[in-house]
Write a protein that holds these residues in place. Structure first.
Motif, PDB file in Angstrom:
ATOM      1  N   HIS A   1     -20.142  10.089  33.655  1.00  0.00           N
ATOM      2  CA  HIS A   1     -19.114  10.703  32.803  1.00  0.00           C
ATOM      3  C   HIS A   1     -18.557  11.987  33.420  1.00  0.00           C
TER       4      HIS A   1
ATOM      5  N   ASP B   1     -20.013  14.190  35.250  1.00  0.00           N
ATOM      6  CA  ASP B   1     -20.985  15.277  35.393  1.00  0.00           C
ATOM      7  C   ASP B   1     -21.825  15.039  36.646  1.00  0.00           C
TER       8      ASP B   1
ATOM      9  N   ARG C   1     -25.551  14.718  36.450  1.00  0.00           N
ATOM     10  CA  ARG C   1     -26.122  13.530  35.803  1.00  0.00           C
ATOM     11  C   ARG C   1     -26.147  12.307  36.710  1.00  0.00           C
TER      12      ARG C   1
ATOM     13  N   ARG D   1     -11.647  17.005  30.459  1.00  0.00           N
ATOM     14  CA  ARG D   1     -12.517  18.191  30.441  1.00  0.00           C
ATOM     15  C   ARG D   1     -12.489  18.883  31.799  1.00  0.00           C
TER      16      ARG D   1
ATOM     17  N   ILE E   1     -14.259  20.515  34.843  1.00  0.00           N
ATOM     18  CA  ILE E   1     -15.550  20.325  35.499  1.00  0.00           C
ATOM     19  C   ILE E   1     -15.753  21.429  36.525  1.00  0.00           C
TER      20      ILE E   1
ATOM     21  N   TYR F   1     -19.109  22.753  39.132  1.00  0.00           N
ATOM     22  CA  TYR F   1     -20.461  22.450  39.588  1.00  0.00           C
ATOM     23  C   TYR F   1     -20.706  23.237  40.865  1.00  0.00           C
TER      24      TYR F   1
END
Length: 159
Positions: free
Chosen positions: A99, A101, A104, A130, A132, A134
Motif C-alpha cells: 500500500h 509503505d 511494510r 497520500r 509518502i 521514508y
C-alpha cells in the motif's frame, strides 16, 4: 523635463505594455493548471553512500546535524504505468502489495555479510493520494535489498 512630458512618457509606456499583452494573446487557462507532481502513484527514490547525517556533535543526536552530500543516485519511480527506474515493474508491484509503505515491504530471507558499508535510502512522493516519506540507513547493500526489495535497486554509476 516637465511634468507633462513625464506623464506622456508614462502613458506611452503603459500603452506599449497593453499592446504587447494584446499581441501575445490571452494566457491559456491550462498553463496555470499544470500539475505540481506526476499523476498517479510515484516516488522519487535516492540511495546515498554513507550515513545520511553526521549527527549533532553537541548532543550526539543522529536526527540533527550536517547532512552528508556525496555519492547519491536517484530515480523517479512512476507506477501508472511502471517506468523511470531500472526495476520499475517489480518495485511498483512490491509497493502496491505494501500500500505504498516502503517499511511494510516483507523482509526477504537472506544471509548478508557483516560488512559495514552504510547506505541511506530515502523516498518521497505520493501513493493512493497520500504523501509518502521514508528514510533509513542500512549496514550494506544486501541489507538494503533484503528490507526494501526492488524499490531502491538503482544501477551503480561508473566512477
Amino acid at each position: 523635463m516637465t511634468n507633462n512630458q513625464k506623464a506622456t512618457t508614462a502613458v506611452r509606456a503603459c500603452l506599449l505594455a497593453a499592446c504587447a499583452l494584446l499581441v501575445a494573446g490571452p494566457v491559456p487557462a491550462r498553463a496555470a493548471a499544470l500539475p505540481q507532481s506526476p499523476p498517479g502513484d510515484w516516488l522519487y527514490v535516492t540511495v546515498t553512500r554513507g550515513d545520511a547525517r553526521t549527527g549533532d556533535p553537541r548532543t550526539g543526536d543522529p536526527r540533527t546535524g550536517d547532512v552528508r552530500s556525496g555519492d547519491t543516485r536517484g530515480a523517479l519511480l512512476l507506477c501508472d504505468p511502471p517506468q523511470g527506474h531500472a526495476h520499475a515493474a517489480r518495485a511498483c508491484e512490491e509497493l502496491r502489495a505494501a500500500h505504498g509503505d516502503v517499511g511494510r515491504i516483507p523482509l526477504k530471507e537472506t544471509f548478508c555479510p557483516m560488512v559495514y558499508a552504510p547506505l541511506t535510502a530515502a523516498a518521497r512522493g505520493e501513493w493512493g493520494g497520500r504523501t509518502i516519506t521514508y528514510e533509513e540507513t542500512f549496514a550494506n547493500a544486501c541489507a538494503l535489498t533484503a528490507r526494501t526489495g526492488a524499490v531502491f535497486a538503482l544501477p551503480e554509476e561508473p566512477h
